[in-house]
Design a protein around this motif. Structure first.
Motif, PDB file in Angstrom:
ATOM      1  N   ALA A  66       0.835  -1.207   0.000  1.00 60.01           N
ATOM      2  CA  ALA A  66       0.000   0.000   0.000  1.00 60.01           C
ATOM      3  C   ALA A  66       0.866   1.252   0.000  1.00 60.01           C
ATOM      4  CB  ALA A  66      -0.934  -0.008   1.200  1.00 60.01           C
ATOM      5  N   PHE A  67       1.974   1.230   0.745  1.00 60.08           N
ATOM      6  CA  PHE A  67       2.890   2.378   0.749  1.00 60.08           C
ATOM      7  C   PHE A  67       3.411   2.639  -0.658  1.00 60.08           C
ATOM      8  CE2 PHE A  67       4.346   1.534   5.401  1.00 60.08           C
ATOM      9  CZ  PHE A  67       3.164   2.063   5.876  1.00 60.08           C
ATOM     10  N   GLN A  68       3.740   1.584  -1.381  1.00 61.22           N
ATOM     11  CA  GLN A  68       4.297   1.731  -2.720  1.00 61.22           C
ATOM     12  C   GLN A  68       3.264   2.253  -3.721  1.00 61.22           C
ATOM     13  OE1 GLN A  68       5.827  -2.187  -3.498  1.00 61.22           O
ATOM     14  NE2 GLN A  68       7.703  -1.829  -2.322  1.00 61.22           N
ATOM     15  N   SER A  69       2.021   1.855  -3.551  1.00 60.15           N
ATOM     16  CA  SER A  69       0.998   2.243  -4.524  1.00 60.15           C
ATOM     17  C   SER A  69       0.278   3.536  -4.153  1.00 60.15           C
ATOM     18  CB  SER A  69      -0.032   1.116  -4.683  1.00 60.15           C
ATOM     19  OG  SER A  69      -0.747   0.919  -3.486  1.00 60.15           O
ATOM     20  N   TYR A  70       0.588   4.095  -3.008  1.00 58.81           N
ATOM     21  CA  TYR A  70      -0.100   5.302  -2.550  1.00 58.81           C
ATOM     22  C   TYR A  70       0.270   6.507  -3.409  1.00 58.81           C
ATOM     23  CZ  TYR A  70      -1.480   9.195   0.453  1.00 58.81           C
ATOM     24  OH  TYR A  70      -2.044  10.345   0.942  1.00 58.81           O
ATOM     25  N   ASP A  71      -0.748   7.282  -3.786  1.00 60.08           N
ATOM     26  CA  ASP A  71      -0.554   8.516  -4.546  1.00 60.08           C
ATOM     27  C   ASP A  71      -1.399   9.606  -3.888  1.00 60.08           C
ATOM     28  OD1 ASP A  71      -0.146  10.536  -6.357  1.00 60.08           O
ATOM     29  OD2 ASP A  71      -1.098   9.500  -8.042  1.00 60.08           O
ATOM     30  N   PRO A  72      -0.762  10.540  -3.172  1.00 61.23           N
ATOM     31  CA  PRO A  72      -1.530  11.576  -2.488  1.00 61.23           C
ATOM     32  C   PRO A  72      -2.321  12.475  -3.433  1.00 61.23           C
ATOM     33  CG  PRO A  72       0.823  12.014  -2.299  1.00 61.23           C
ATOM     34  CD  PRO A  72       0.673  10.684  -2.951  1.00 61.23           C
ATOM     35  N   ALA A  73      -1.930  12.536  -4.689  1.00 57.16           N
ATOM     36  CA  ALA A  73      -2.636  13.384  -5.652  1.00 57.16           C
ATOM     37  C   ALA A  73      -4.032  12.856  -5.974  1.00 57.16           C
ATOM     38  CB  ALA A  73      -1.824  13.494  -6.943  1.00 57.16           C
ATOM     39  N   LYS A  74      -4.283  11.585  -5.674  1.00 55.71           N
ATOM     40  CA  LYS A  74      -5.594  11.000  -5.961  1.00 55.71           C
ATOM     41  C   LYS A  74      -6.634  11.373  -4.914  1.00 55.71           C
ATOM     42  CE  LYS A  74      -4.028   7.288  -8.862  1.00 55.71           C
ATOM     43  NZ  LYS A  74      -4.031   5.870  -9.136  1.00 55.71           N
ATOM     44  N   GLY A  75      -6.205  11.975  -3.812  1.00 56.83           N
ATOM     45  CA  GLY A  75      -7.159  12.529  -2.854  1.00 56.83           C
ATOM     46  C   GLY A  75      -7.413  11.713  -1.612  1.00 56.83           C
ATOM     47  N   ALA A  76      -7.022  10.468  -1.570  1.00 58.03           N
ATOM     48  CA  ALA A  76      -7.263   9.656  -0.379  1.00 58.03           C
ATOM     49  C   ALA A  76      -6.144   9.868   0.637  1.00 58.03           C
ATOM     50  CB  ALA A  76      -7.342   8.182  -0.746  1.00 58.03           C
ATOM     51  N   ALA A  77      -6.496   9.771   1.891  1.00 57.16           N
ATOM     52  CA  ALA A  77      -5.485   9.830   2.948  1.00 57.16           C
ATOM     53  C   ALA A  77      -4.723   8.507   2.973  1.00 57.16           C
ATOM     54  CB  ALA A  77      -6.148  10.076   4.295  1.00 57.16           C
ATOM     55  N   LEU A  78      -3.504   8.543   3.467  1.00 57.50           N
ATOM     56  CA  LEU A  78      -2.692   7.324   3.537  1.00 57.50           C
ATOM     57  C   LEU A  78      -3.379   6.276   4.398  1.00 57.50           C
ATOM     58  CD1 LEU A  78      -0.110   5.775   2.863  1.00 57.50           C
ATOM     59  CD2 LEU A  78       0.949   6.837   4.859  1.00 57.50           C
ATOM     60  N   ASN A  79      -3.955   6.677   5.524  1.00 55.97           N
ATOM     61  CA  ASN A  79      -4.642   5.722   6.392  1.00 55.97           C
ATOM     62  C   ASN A  79      -5.779   5.017   5.655  1.00 55.97           C
ATOM     63  OD1 ASN A  79      -2.970   6.332   8.507  1.00 55.97           O
ATOM     64  ND2 ASN A  79      -4.417   7.670   9.533  1.00 55.97           N
ATOM     65  N   THR A  80      -6.530   5.758   4.878  1.00 58.19           N
ATOM     66  CA  THR A  80      -7.635   5.184   4.108  1.00 58.19           C
ATOM     67  C   THR A  80      -7.113   4.206   3.067  1.00 58.19           C
ATOM     68  OG1 THR A  80      -8.896   7.222   4.397  1.00 58.19           O
ATOM     69  CG2 THR A  80      -9.608   5.747   2.626  1.00 58.19           C
ATOM     70  N   HIS A  81      -6.051   4.593   2.392  1.00 57.39           N
ATOM     71  CA  HIS A  81      -5.466   3.733   1.359  1.00 57.39           C
ATOM     72  C   HIS A  81      -4.973   2.423   1.969  1.00 57.39           C
ATOM     73  CE1 HIS A  81      -3.610   2.774  -2.474  1.00 57.39           C
ATOM     74  NE2 HIS A  81      -2.490   2.506  -1.829  1.00 57.39           N
TER      75      HIS A  81
END
Length: 98
Positions: A66-81
């Protein structure tokens, strides 16, 4: 008076631990980031893994993915992702019980 657009932009910012890990993905930065989201991982373990301690390693692997695929530009918070990514624990739990 705050503007709604400003709130939305600030909400999309990644947490500093993720940014540090992204710049230098080593064990130390991973552990700092993991400790930041550990309450979310524990919650997902209870919800999706039945709090089975044998799934703890799988949860850590899924969290790293999940850390690797996380993109903050997509609008979701890291916790949610991370929480959404850990829904896959249901599949592993079902496989273990069958």
């Amino acid at each position: 008076m705050t503007r709604i657009g400003q709130y939305t932009r600030d909400k999309n910012k990644a947490i500093p631990e993720w940014e540090a890990w992204k710049k230098k993905p080593d064990d130390k930065s991973f552990e700092a980031l993991y400790s930041k989201v550990e309450p979310v991982v524990k919650s997902a373990m209870r919800s999706f893994g039945g709090d089975d301690p044998k799934l703890r390693t799988r949860a850590k692997i899924l969290t790293a993915q999940a850390f690797q695929s996380y993109d903050p530009a997509k609008g979701a918070a890291l916790n949610t992702h991370v929480y959404n990514h850990l829904q896959r624990l249901q599949r592993f739990r079902a496989e273990r019980s069958s």
